[in-house]
Design a protein around this motif. Structure first.
Motif, PDB file in Angstrom:
ATOM      1  N   TYR A  68       0.808  -0.668  -0.205  1.00  0.00           N
ATOM      2  CA  TYR A  68       0.093  -0.182   0.102  1.00  0.00           C
ATOM      3  C   TYR A  68       0.233   1.671   0.239  1.00  0.00           C
ATOM      4  CZ  TYR A  68      -3.309  -3.858   0.955  1.00  0.00           C
ATOM      5  OH  TYR A  68      -4.594  -4.303   1.190  1.00  0.00           O
ATOM      6  N   PHE A  69       1.568   1.233   0.940  1.00  0.00           N
ATOM      7  CA  PHE A  69       2.645   2.569   0.989  1.00  0.00           C
ATOM      8  C   PHE A  69       3.367   2.523  -0.649  1.00  0.00           C
ATOM      9  CE2 PHE A  69       1.974   2.084   5.031  1.00  0.00           C
ATOM     10  CZ  PHE A  69       1.830   3.475   5.610  1.00  0.00           C
ATOM     11  N   THR A  70       4.080   1.466  -0.966  1.00  0.00           N
ATOM     12  CA  THR A  70       5.066   1.426  -1.858  1.00  0.00           C
ATOM     13  C   THR A  70       4.062   1.888  -3.232  1.00  0.00           C
ATOM     14  OG1 THR A  70       4.920  -0.927  -2.548  1.00  0.00           O
ATOM     15  CG2 THR A  70       6.266  -0.127  -1.492  1.00  0.00           C
ATOM     16  N   SER A  71       2.325   1.615  -3.215  1.00  0.00           N
ATOM     17  CA  SER A  71       2.036   2.176  -4.479  1.00  0.00           C
ATOM     18  C   SER A  71       1.884   3.270  -4.305  1.00  0.00           C
ATOM     19  CB  SER A  71       0.273   1.729  -4.345  1.00  0.00           C
ATOM     20  OG  SER A  71       0.178   0.301  -3.817  1.00  0.00           O
ATOM     21  N   LEU A  72       1.834   4.336  -3.256  1.00  0.00           N
ATOM     22  CA  LEU A  72       2.153   5.178  -3.620  1.00  0.00           C
ATOM     23  C   LEU A  72       4.346   6.218  -4.320  1.00  0.00           C
ATOM     24  CD1 LEU A  72      -0.424   5.797   0.115  1.00  0.00           C
ATOM     25  CD2 LEU A  72      -0.919   6.096  -1.979  1.00  0.00           C
ATOM     26  N   ASP A  73       4.893   5.668  -4.176  1.00  0.00           N
ATOM     27  CA  ASP A  73       5.388   5.984  -4.550  1.00  0.00           C
ATOM     28  C   ASP A  73       6.854   6.194  -3.765  1.00  0.00           C
ATOM     29  OD1 ASP A  73       4.950   4.716  -7.331  1.00  0.00           O
ATOM     30  OD2 ASP A  73       3.539   6.774  -7.464  1.00  0.00           O
ATOM     31  N   VAL A  74       6.562   5.907  -2.436  1.00  0.00           N
ATOM     32  CA  VAL A  74       6.997   6.931  -1.500  1.00  0.00           C
ATOM     33  C   VAL A  74       9.023   6.268  -1.064  1.00  0.00           C
ATOM     34  CG1 VAL A  74       5.295   6.502   0.148  1.00  0.00           C
ATOM     35  CG2 VAL A  74       7.219   4.334   0.044  1.00  0.00           C
ATOM     36  N   LEU A  75       8.819   5.040  -2.142  1.00  0.00           N
ATOM     37  CA  LEU A  75      10.108   4.329  -2.676  1.00  0.00           C
ATOM     38  C   LEU A  75      10.838   5.116  -3.269  1.00  0.00           C
ATOM     39  CD1 LEU A  75       9.942   1.083  -1.645  1.00  0.00           C
ATOM     40  CD2 LEU A  75      10.309   2.374  -0.126  1.00  0.00           C
ATOM     41  N   ASP A  76      10.726   6.506  -4.029  1.00  0.00           N
ATOM     42  CA  ASP A  76      10.994   7.015  -4.992  1.00  0.00           C
ATOM     43  C   ASP A  76      12.441   8.412  -4.008  1.00  0.00           C
ATOM     44  OD1 ASP A  76       9.436   6.356  -7.129  1.00  0.00           O
ATOM     45  OD2 ASP A  76       8.815   8.118  -7.523  1.00  0.00           O
ATOM     46  N   ASP A  77      11.669   8.201  -3.063  1.00  0.00           N
ATOM     47  CA  ASP A  77      12.822   9.600  -1.917  1.00  0.00           C
ATOM     48  C   ASP A  77      13.844   8.149  -1.831  1.00  0.00           C
ATOM     49  OD1 ASP A  77      14.114  10.039   0.197  1.00  0.00           O
ATOM     50  OD2 ASP A  77      12.341  12.007   0.778  1.00  0.00           O
ATOM     51  N   PRO A  78      15.816   8.316  -1.246  1.00  0.00           N
ATOM     52  CA  PRO A  78      16.034   7.675  -1.339  1.00  0.00           C
ATOM     53  C   PRO A  78      16.392   7.736  -0.382  1.00  0.00           C
ATOM     54  CG  PRO A  78      16.998   9.056  -3.052  1.00  0.00           C
ATOM     55  CD  PRO A  78      15.390  10.241  -2.654  1.00  0.00           C
ATOM     56  N   GLU A  79      16.359   8.428   1.246  1.00  0.00           N
ATOM     57  CA  GLU A  79      16.289   7.820   1.878  1.00  0.00           C
ATOM     58  C   GLU A  79      15.034   7.437   2.708  1.00  0.00           C
ATOM     59  OE1 GLU A  79      16.066  11.603   6.328  1.00  0.00           O
ATOM     60  OE2 GLU A  79      16.377  12.402   4.301  1.00  0.00           O
ATOM     61  N   VAL A  80      13.268   7.648   2.238  1.00  0.00           N
ATOM     62  CA  VAL A  80      12.641   6.529   2.477  1.00  0.00           C
ATOM     63  C   VAL A  80      12.762   5.189   2.179  1.00  0.00           C
ATOM     64  CG1 VAL A  80      10.346   6.026   2.082  1.00  0.00           C
ATOM     65  CG2 VAL A  80      10.648   8.936   2.212  1.00  0.00           C
ATOM     66  N   ALA A  81      13.554   4.782   1.332  1.00  0.00           N
ATOM     67  CA  ALA A  81      13.518   3.420   0.718  1.00  0.00           C
ATOM     68  C   ALA A  81      14.427   3.151   1.648  1.00  0.00           C
ATOM     69  CB  ALA A  81      13.855   3.864  -0.394  1.00  0.00           C
ATOM     70  N   GLN A  82      15.990   3.895   2.454  1.00  0.00           N
ATOM     71  CA  GLN A  82      17.121   3.764   2.973  1.00  0.00           C
ATOM     72  C   GLN A  82      15.547   3.317   4.460  1.00  0.00           C
ATOM     73  OE1 GLN A  82      20.405   2.420   2.992  1.00  0.00           O
ATOM     74  NE2 GLN A  82      19.790   1.531   5.164  1.00  0.00           N
ATOM     75  N   GLU A  83      15.002   4.193   4.787  1.00  0.00           N
ATOM     76  CA  GLU A  83      13.851   3.318   5.822  1.00  0.00           C
ATOM     77  C   GLU A  83      13.671   2.381   5.907  1.00  0.00           C
ATOM     78  OE1 GLU A  83      15.075   5.566   7.941  1.00  0.00           O
ATOM     79  OE2 GLU A  83      13.868   6.105  10.454  1.00  0.00           O
ATOM     80  N   PHE A  84      13.140   1.911   4.434  1.00  0.00           N
ATOM     81  CA  PHE A  84      12.461   0.486   5.008  1.00  0.00           C
ATOM     82  C   PHE A  84      13.135  -0.454   5.015  1.00  0.00           C
ATOM     83  CE2 PHE A  84       7.959   0.980   3.625  1.00  0.00           C
ATOM     84  CZ  PHE A  84       7.523   2.533   3.809  1.00  0.00           C
ATOM     85  N   ARG A  85      14.340  -0.041   3.999  1.00  0.00           N
ATOM     86  CA  ARG A  85      15.288  -1.630   3.977  1.00  0.00           C
ATOM     87  C   ARG A  85      15.901  -1.378   5.641  1.00  0.00           C
ATOM     88  NH1 ARG A  85      16.776   0.464  -1.266  1.00  0.00           N
ATOM     89  NH2 ARG A  85      18.281   1.859  -0.348  1.00  0.00           N
ATOM     90  N   THR A  86      16.379  -0.484   6.072  1.00  0.00           N
ATOM     91  CA  THR A  86      16.420  -0.184   7.780  1.00  0.00           C
ATOM     92  C   THR A  86      16.029  -1.290   8.625  1.00  0.00           C
ATOM     93  OG1 THR A  86      17.655   2.116   7.336  1.00  0.00           O
ATOM     94  CG2 THR A  86      17.401   0.550   9.858  1.00  0.00           C
ATOM     95  N   TYR A  87      14.687  -0.937   8.387  1.00  0.00           N
ATOM     96  CA  TYR A  87      13.355  -1.891   9.496  1.00  0.00           C
ATOM     97  C   TYR A  87      13.285  -3.001   8.268  1.00  0.00           C
ATOM     98  CZ  TYR A  87      13.187   2.599  12.393  1.00  0.00           C
ATOM     99  OH  TYR A  87      13.708   2.386  13.437  1.00  0.00           O
ATOM    100  N   GLY A  88      14.243  -3.569   7.498  1.00  0.00           N
ATOM    101  CA  GLY A  88      13.789  -4.572   7.367  1.00  0.00           C
ATOM    102  C   GLY A  88      13.022  -5.174   6.408  1.00  0.00           C
ATOM    103  N   LEU A  89      11.922  -4.044   5.709  1.00  0.00           N
ATOM    104  CA  LEU A  89      10.898  -4.824   4.634  1.00  0.00           C
ATOM    105  C   LEU A  89      11.241  -3.878   3.763  1.00  0.00           C
ATOM    106  CD1 LEU A  89       9.039  -1.626   6.353  1.00  0.00           C
ATOM    107  CD2 LEU A  89       8.765  -4.121   6.701  1.00  0.00           C
ATOM    108  N   LEU A  90      12.682  -3.881   2.812  1.00  0.00           N
ATOM    109  CA  LEU A  90      12.783  -4.347   1.901  1.00  0.00           C
ATOM    110  C   LEU A  90      13.924  -5.460   1.801  1.00  0.00           C
ATOM    111  CD1 LEU A  90      12.764  -0.592   0.226  1.00  0.00           C
ATOM    112  CD2 LEU A  90      10.854  -2.156  -0.164  1.00  0.00           C
TER     113      LEU A  90
END
Ligand SMILES: [Fe+2]
Ligand SMILES: [Fe+2]
Length: 355
Positions: free
Chosen positions: A333-355
């Motif tokens: 649901y969040f990625t459908s909102l293109d939130v991962l286009d922001d590198p800092e957001v993508a990194q946060e998702f990776r930090t918490y093990g979601l990617l």
């Protein structure tokens, strides 16, 4: 549901649980009862969002309207349990499995208590506060009238979930004579408050909206872990099933709510919300190891043994795998909102093990 979801990290029932059906790509709306109503256009707040109510048959199908009170039957045999060991991660550890039978039963009963207490507090202290705001139009999100009306149905559902959870906990306590050992403050609330304390005051309400959206889309996945174990008391299985059916509708509702919320946020608010999402998923899913340690010590385990159980049951890989699996649809649901286009957001998702 462990938090609610955290309670089930590493549970062996994952291999056969019906949650698999829930991890398929989501239909955005339509609901668990297959009784969608005509769509209602948002009043300009989210031009690309159509609301199709998941509550078309709520009056006939919701647990609060049609399910009987679940009561413990007279014990038919000594083998009947209050919770499935398959759904209690520490129960599989050799140091716990070899406890005296009456102590092992207590492990299962305390797990049931934690689950029921978690449910009652989540619904009353967090979810219903937000849902009432949605119904009353005070959360700052422009929504179709039908959607605000449906929030009253969720409000009733959640209040009933709290009631039947406390009811079952009291029945089990009275039957077994085993008192619940519960934390004074539920850990999800403590973690939410800690996260909110790091935010500027104007973003604290947004954090709660995202937390409820996250928890309502995670919770139905966790509830799908319905005990299929026939050795578990029917009242326990039926209570969890009653809850799961209602939460399927809530999941569909909040997946749509997120779109409306997003449409009403400005650029900075969206970025703040996107950065918060992984931390809030983590707050909900990460096991409450402090409480579990206390419980293990109460069974007579030494400190070293308790630490060994925690380290081996909740190892990093198991926790990360559980998080990714449980959060799969929420993440979508969040990625459908293109939130991962922001590198800092993508990194946060990776930090918490979601990617
Ligand atoms: Fe609920
Ligand atoms: Fe719910």
């Amino acid at each position: 549901m462990c938090g609610i979801v955290g309670l089930f990290v590493g549970c062996s029932a994952l291999a056969y649980c019906p949650r698999k059906a829930l991890t398929a790509p989501a239909a955005p709306t339509g609901g668990a009862d297959g009784a969608a109503e005509e769509g209602t256009r948002g009043a300009g707040a989210a031009e690309d969002t159509t609301y199709t109510s998941p509550f078309g048959r709520w009056w006939e199908r919701s647990s609060v309207r049609q399910a009987p009170r679940r009561t413990l039957d007279e014990p038919s045999s000594e083998a009947v349990r209050y919770f499935s060991p398959d759904l209690v991660p520490v129960a599989r550890h050799p140091l716990i499995a070899k406890l005296r039978p009456e102590l092992f039963d207590q492990v299962l009963i305390q797990h049931l208590y934690r689950y029921l207490d978690f449910t009652a507090k989540l619904e009353t202290l967090v979810v219903n506060r937000t849902v009432l705001g949605i119904a009353g139009g005070s959360v700052g999100v422009e929504l179709p009238e039908e959607m605000r009306f449906d929030a009253y149905k969720i409000y009733c559902d959640e209040a009933y979930h709290a009631l039947f959870s406390v009811d079952l906990m009291r029945q089990v306590r009275d039957r077994t004579g085993i008192a619940p050992r519960l934390p004074r403050q539920p850990y999800f609330l403590k973690r939410l408050e800690e996260i909110q304390a790091t935010l500027a005051p104007e973003y604290r309400a947004l954090a709660e909206l995202i937390f409820v959206t996250v928890s309502e889309t995670l919770i139905s996945a966790s509830l799908a872990e319905i005990p299929v174990d026939d050795g578990v008391m029917p009242a326990v299985r039926e209570t969890i099933r009653d809850h799961a059916v209602d939460e399927g509708r809530h999941h569909a509702y909040f997946a749509t709510f997120l779109k409306y919320l997003w449409a009403g946020l400005d650029r900075t608010e969206r970025r703040t919300a996107a950065l918060l999402a992984p931390r809030l998923v983590d707050a909900f899913l990460r096991p409450d190891t402090d409480a579990i340690r206390e419980e293990l010590l109460g069974y007579g385990l030494s400190h070293d043994s308790a630490e060994q159980v925690l380290a081996e049951v909740y190892d990093e890989c198991t926790v990360a795998a559980h998080t990714r699996l449980t959060a799969k649809r929420t993440l979508h649901y969040f990625t459908s909102l293109d939130v991962l286009d922001d590198p800092e957001v993508a990194q946060e998702f990776r930090t918490y093990g979601l990617l």
